[in-house]
Motif scaffolding. Sequence first.
Motif, PDB file in Angstrom:
ATOM      1  N   GLN A 260     -60.557 -33.033  -9.764  1.00  0.00           N
ATOM      2  CA  GLN A 260     -60.409 -31.810  -9.191  1.00  0.00           C
ATOM      3  C   GLN A 260     -59.013 -31.887  -8.746  1.00  0.00           C
ATOM      4  OE1 GLN A 260     -63.384 -31.002  -6.483  1.00  0.00           O
ATOM      5  NE2 GLN A 260     -64.932 -30.192  -7.934  1.00  0.00           N
ATOM      6  N   GLU A 261     -58.680 -32.910  -7.932  1.00  0.00           N
ATOM      7  CA  GLU A 261     -57.211 -32.985  -7.540  1.00  0.00           C
ATOM      8  C   GLU A 261     -56.099 -33.016  -8.522  1.00  0.00           C
ATOM      9  OE1 GLU A 261     -54.602 -36.274  -4.590  1.00  0.00           O
ATOM     10  OE2 GLU A 261     -56.746 -36.770  -4.903  1.00  0.00           O
ATOM     11  N   ALA A 262     -56.442 -33.662  -9.741  1.00  0.00           N
ATOM     12  CA  ALA A 262     -55.507 -34.001 -10.873  1.00  0.00           C
ATOM     13  C   ALA A 262     -55.321 -32.640 -11.497  1.00  0.00           C
ATOM     14  CB  ALA A 262     -56.123 -34.730 -11.792  1.00  0.00           C
ATOM     15  N   GLN A 263     -56.465 -31.775 -11.624  1.00  0.00           N
ATOM     16  CA  GLN A 263     -56.328 -30.211 -12.080  1.00  0.00           C
ATOM     17  C   GLN A 263     -55.396 -29.540 -11.165  1.00  0.00           C
ATOM     18  OE1 GLN A 263     -57.579 -29.508 -15.067  1.00  0.00           O
ATOM     19  NE2 GLN A 263     -56.727 -27.355 -14.813  1.00  0.00           N
ATOM     20  N   SER A 264     -55.470 -29.838  -9.713  1.00  0.00           N
ATOM     21  CA  SER A 264     -54.876 -28.991  -8.912  1.00  0.00           C
ATOM     22  C   SER A 264     -53.244 -29.493  -8.858  1.00  0.00           C
ATOM     23  CB  SER A 264     -55.260 -29.116  -7.660  1.00  0.00           C
ATOM     24  OG  SER A 264     -54.474 -28.457  -6.528  1.00  0.00           O
ATOM     25  N   ASN A 265     -52.845 -30.656  -9.276  1.00  0.00           N
ATOM     26  CA  ASN A 265     -51.505 -30.862  -9.151  1.00  0.00           C
ATOM     27  C   ASN A 265     -51.055 -30.419 -10.580  1.00  0.00           C
ATOM     28  OD1 ASN A 265     -51.401 -32.643  -7.033  1.00  0.00           O
ATOM     29  ND2 ASN A 265     -52.377 -34.361  -8.016  1.00  0.00           N
ATOM     30  N   LEU A 266     -51.975 -30.507 -11.794  1.00  0.00           N
ATOM     31  CA  LEU A 266     -51.537 -29.829 -13.017  1.00  0.00           C
ATOM     32  C   LEU A 266     -51.098 -28.411 -12.849  1.00  0.00           C
ATOM     33  CD1 LEU A 266     -50.946 -30.373 -16.024  1.00  0.00           C
ATOM     34  CD2 LEU A 266     -53.434 -29.969 -16.309  1.00  0.00           C
ATOM     35  N   ASN A 267     -52.011 -27.653 -12.056  1.00  0.00           N
ATOM     36  CA  ASN A 267     -51.760 -26.089 -11.872  1.00  0.00           C
ATOM     37  C   ASN A 267     -50.622 -25.825 -11.048  1.00  0.00           C
ATOM     38  OD1 ASN A 267     -54.150 -25.663 -13.223  1.00  0.00           O
ATOM     39  ND2 ASN A 267     -55.560 -25.688 -11.349  1.00  0.00           N
ATOM     40  N   ARG A 268     -50.365 -26.709 -10.263  1.00  0.00           N
ATOM     41  CA  ARG A 268     -48.948 -26.722  -9.334  1.00  0.00           C
ATOM     42  C   ARG A 268     -47.665 -26.804 -10.477  1.00  0.00           C
ATOM     43  NH1 ARG A 268     -51.984 -29.289  -4.892  1.00  0.00           N
ATOM     44  NH2 ARG A 268     -51.025 -31.101  -5.653  1.00  0.00           N
ATOM     45  N   SER A 269     -47.738 -28.070 -10.987  1.00  0.00           N
ATOM     46  CA  SER A 269     -46.524 -28.261 -12.068  1.00  0.00           C
ATOM     47  C   SER A 269     -46.433 -27.055 -13.054  1.00  0.00           C
ATOM     48  CB  SER A 269     -46.827 -29.750 -12.537  1.00  0.00           C
ATOM     49  OG  SER A 269     -48.135 -29.418 -13.494  1.00  0.00           O
ATOM     50  N   ARG A 270     -47.437 -26.617 -13.394  1.00  0.00           N
ATOM     51  CA  ARG A 270     -47.324 -25.484 -14.200  1.00  0.00           C
ATOM     52  C   ARG A 270     -46.643 -24.218 -13.694  1.00  0.00           C
ATOM     53  NH1 ARG A 270     -53.231 -25.817 -17.403  1.00  0.00           N
ATOM     54  NH2 ARG A 270     -52.739 -27.551 -18.627  1.00  0.00           N
ATOM     55  N   TYR A 272     -44.724 -24.290 -11.162  1.00  0.00           N
ATOM     56  CA  TYR A 272     -43.210 -24.717 -10.952  1.00  0.00           C
ATOM     57  C   TYR A 272     -42.331 -24.486 -12.283  1.00  0.00           C
ATOM     58  CZ  TYR A 272     -38.935 -27.347  -9.975  1.00  0.00           C
ATOM     59  OH  TYR A 272     -37.774 -27.814  -9.942  1.00  0.00           O
ATOM     60  N   ALA A 273     -42.852 -24.967 -13.554  1.00  0.00           N
ATOM     61  CA  ALA A 273     -42.197 -24.911 -14.513  1.00  0.00           C
ATOM     62  C   ALA A 273     -41.898 -23.321 -14.997  1.00  0.00           C
ATOM     63  CB  ALA A 273     -43.069 -25.637 -15.797  1.00  0.00           C
ATOM     64  N   GLN A 274     -43.128 -22.683 -14.701  1.00  0.00           N
ATOM     65  CA  GLN A 274     -43.016 -21.071 -14.914  1.00  0.00           C
ATOM     66  C   GLN A 274     -41.791 -20.418 -14.049  1.00  0.00           C
ATOM     67  OE1 GLN A 274     -46.827 -19.147 -14.204  1.00  0.00           O
ATOM     68  NE2 GLN A 274     -47.420 -20.163 -16.229  1.00  0.00           N
ATOM     69  N   GLN A 275     -41.701 -20.837 -12.615  1.00  0.00           N
ATOM     70  CA  GLN A 275     -40.461 -20.309 -11.847  1.00  0.00           C
ATOM     71  C   GLN A 275     -39.214 -20.794 -12.294  1.00  0.00           C
ATOM     72  OE1 GLN A 275     -41.310 -21.843  -7.894  1.00  0.00           O
ATOM     73  NE2 GLN A 275     -43.282 -20.496  -7.808  1.00  0.00           N
ATOM     74  N   VAL A 276     -39.005 -22.057 -12.896  1.00  0.00           N
ATOM     75  CA  VAL A 276     -37.763 -22.580 -13.520  1.00  0.00           C
ATOM     76  C   VAL A 276     -37.427 -21.892 -14.934  1.00  0.00           C
ATOM     77  CG1 VAL A 276     -36.511 -24.567 -14.560  1.00  0.00           C
ATOM     78  CG2 VAL A 276     -37.861 -24.879 -12.422  1.00  0.00           C
ATOM     79  N   ILE A 277     -38.587 -21.558 -15.780  1.00  0.00           N
ATOM     80  CA  ILE A 277     -38.181 -21.044 -16.866  1.00  0.00           C
ATOM     81  C   ILE A 277     -37.672 -19.486 -16.559  1.00  0.00           C
ATOM     82  CG2 ILE A 277     -39.270 -20.087 -18.986  1.00  0.00           C
ATOM     83  CD1 ILE A 277     -41.052 -22.552 -19.035  1.00  0.00           C
ATOM     84  N   ALA A 278     -38.338 -18.842 -15.466  1.00  0.00           N
ATOM     85  CA  ALA A 278     -37.846 -17.466 -15.056  1.00  0.00           C
ATOM     86  C   ALA A 278     -36.392 -17.461 -14.704  1.00  0.00           C
ATOM     87  CB  ALA A 278     -39.057 -16.935 -14.102  1.00  0.00           C
ATOM     88  N   ARG A 279     -36.061 -18.424 -13.817  1.00  0.00           N
ATOM     89  CA  ARG A 279     -34.779 -18.496 -13.260  1.00  0.00           C
ATOM     90  C   ARG A 279     -33.913 -18.770 -14.352  1.00  0.00           C
ATOM     91  NH1 ARG A 279     -35.150 -22.679 -10.353  1.00  0.00           N
ATOM     92  NH2 ARG A 279     -36.514 -21.677  -8.825  1.00  0.00           N
ATOM     93  N   ALA A 280     -34.098 -19.703 -15.283  1.00  0.00           N
ATOM     94  CA  ALA A 280     -33.232 -19.686 -16.471  1.00  0.00           C
ATOM     95  C   ALA A 280     -33.078 -18.473 -17.445  1.00  0.00           C
ATOM     96  CB  ALA A 280     -33.658 -20.937 -17.346  1.00  0.00           C
ATOM     97  N   GLN A 281     -34.260 -17.744 -17.467  1.00  0.00           N
ATOM     98  CA  GLN A 281     -34.206 -16.556 -18.343  1.00  0.00           C
ATOM     99  C   GLN A 281     -33.245 -15.457 -17.415  1.00  0.00           C
ATOM    100  OE1 GLN A 281     -38.276 -15.443 -18.742  1.00  0.00           O
ATOM    101  NE2 GLN A 281     -38.550 -16.741 -20.846  1.00  0.00           N
ATOM    102  N   GLY A 282     -33.447 -15.578 -16.336  1.00  0.00           N
ATOM    103  CA  GLY A 282     -32.392 -14.578 -15.550  1.00  0.00           C
ATOM    104  C   GLY A 282     -31.044 -14.872 -15.724  1.00  0.00           C
ATOM    105  N   ASP A 283     -30.876 -16.122 -15.513  1.00  0.00           N
ATOM    106  CA  ASP A 283     -29.255 -16.611 -15.618  1.00  0.00           C
ATOM    107  C   ASP A 283     -28.805 -16.284 -17.007  1.00  0.00           C
ATOM    108  OD1 ASP A 283     -29.652 -17.582 -13.127  1.00  0.00           O
ATOM    109  OD2 ASP A 283     -29.694 -19.491 -13.659  1.00  0.00           O
ATOM    110  N   ALA A 284     -29.511 -16.497 -18.049  1.00  0.00           N
ATOM    111  CA  ALA A 284     -29.204 -16.183 -19.325  1.00  0.00           C
ATOM    112  C   ALA A 284     -28.961 -14.612 -19.630  1.00  0.00           C
ATOM    113  CB  ALA A 284     -30.227 -16.484 -20.536  1.00  0.00           C
ATOM    114  N   THR A 285     -29.737 -13.934 -19.046  1.00  0.00           N
ATOM    115  CA  THR A 285     -29.569 -12.264 -18.996  1.00  0.00           C
ATOM    116  C   THR A 285     -28.167 -12.026 -18.410  1.00  0.00           C
ATOM    117  OG1 THR A 285     -32.093 -12.028 -19.007  1.00  0.00           O
ATOM    118  CG2 THR A 285     -30.517 -10.338 -18.546  1.00  0.00           C
ATOM    119  N   GLU A 286     -28.144 -12.537 -17.172  1.00  0.00           N
ATOM    120  CA  GLU A 286     -26.936 -12.116 -16.527  1.00  0.00           C
ATOM    121  C   GLU A 286     -25.837 -12.687 -17.180  1.00  0.00           C
ATOM    122  OE1 GLU A 286     -24.817 -13.088 -12.177  1.00  0.00           O
ATOM    123  OE2 GLU A 286     -26.634 -14.039 -12.644  1.00  0.00           O
TER     124      GLU A 286
END
Length: 364
Positions: A260-270, A272-286
Amino acid sequence: MSDKGPWGGGGDSGNGSGGGGGGDDGPRNPWSMPPAGKRGQVGGSTSLDDFLKRARSGGPGGGPSLPANAGRLWLAAVAALILVWIAFTSFHSIGPQERGVVTMFGKYTGTLNSGIQFTLPAPIMRVQVEDVQNTRTESFPAGGNQANLMLTGDQNIVDLAYSVRWNIKSPEDYVFEIKNPQETVRAVAESAMRAAVASKNLTQAIGSGRGEIEADVQTRMQTLLDEYQSGVRVLGVSIQKAQAPAEVDDAFKAVTAAQQEAQSNLNRSRAYAQQVIARAQGDATEFDKIYEQYRMAPDVTRRRLYYETMEQVLNRADKTIVQPGVQAYLPLPEVRRQQQATPEPEAPAPAPQAQPTQTTGATR
């Protein structure tokens, strides 16, 4: 023997008695004629014959007599019994959730739907009523608190408690095709569950794969029961308990917590990855928007970018603006920073005053 009987003397034959000596002092001859008035004469009718005659003819003596329509009364009684027999064995009340399986001399002839139905009386036709909408539940293990151990696909042991819900799909098949429907359903459920658990590993059996196991068991059971033509419909399978045996339960709980702890860490990493991707997409749009402006006015856009960049860089640095014609340079920010960083010196302690000394002699 004519003069003397086997129990005594012959006596006087003229009086018709068999006693010895004409008196009552000797035993009486059993083959002699009985005295008059004590028994009926030989060859006459018996008392039973007289009773029957008086009963039939209502003769003297006030004896009972049978009514003249006794035969009709017997026929009426027999007819009433036949009507009752027909009423109780020919008319059948079938409920809305029931069906009646009809047999003639033991052979299946049809199925009765709900309502008042009529058949030939028993034992010519018999009707067996079955409730086709009643949901029956089979629990495993039957005792409730007993262990029900099964082997998983990765050679581990799991303790399962589950239930199976079923009802009657075809009443005629249910009555004739299988001898003991309940035991058949239990045996099929046990076999299907063991086959389904054997195709999963321990983690799936006690965790994420329980839903797949339930669906697999229901499909396997229905397929096998249809091959038997059992007339049974499997409504569902529910797993109430799926855990490791009690001997190793603590170790498996620790493994489950780690998973369960491993699954929780995996969810948090996913996340964070979505946040980074969204920020990169925003920078590219700008950047795309700036590039469009640059294409329309390259010099203006280049100068504006230069000013914005220098503003961001110089905003975090110490700077001195020097106008043309000024030769002297005084680094005031640096001096101010040094003054703030250098601690103030402590005031020196006053020196002790010297005492005057007295001298003797001449002074030059």
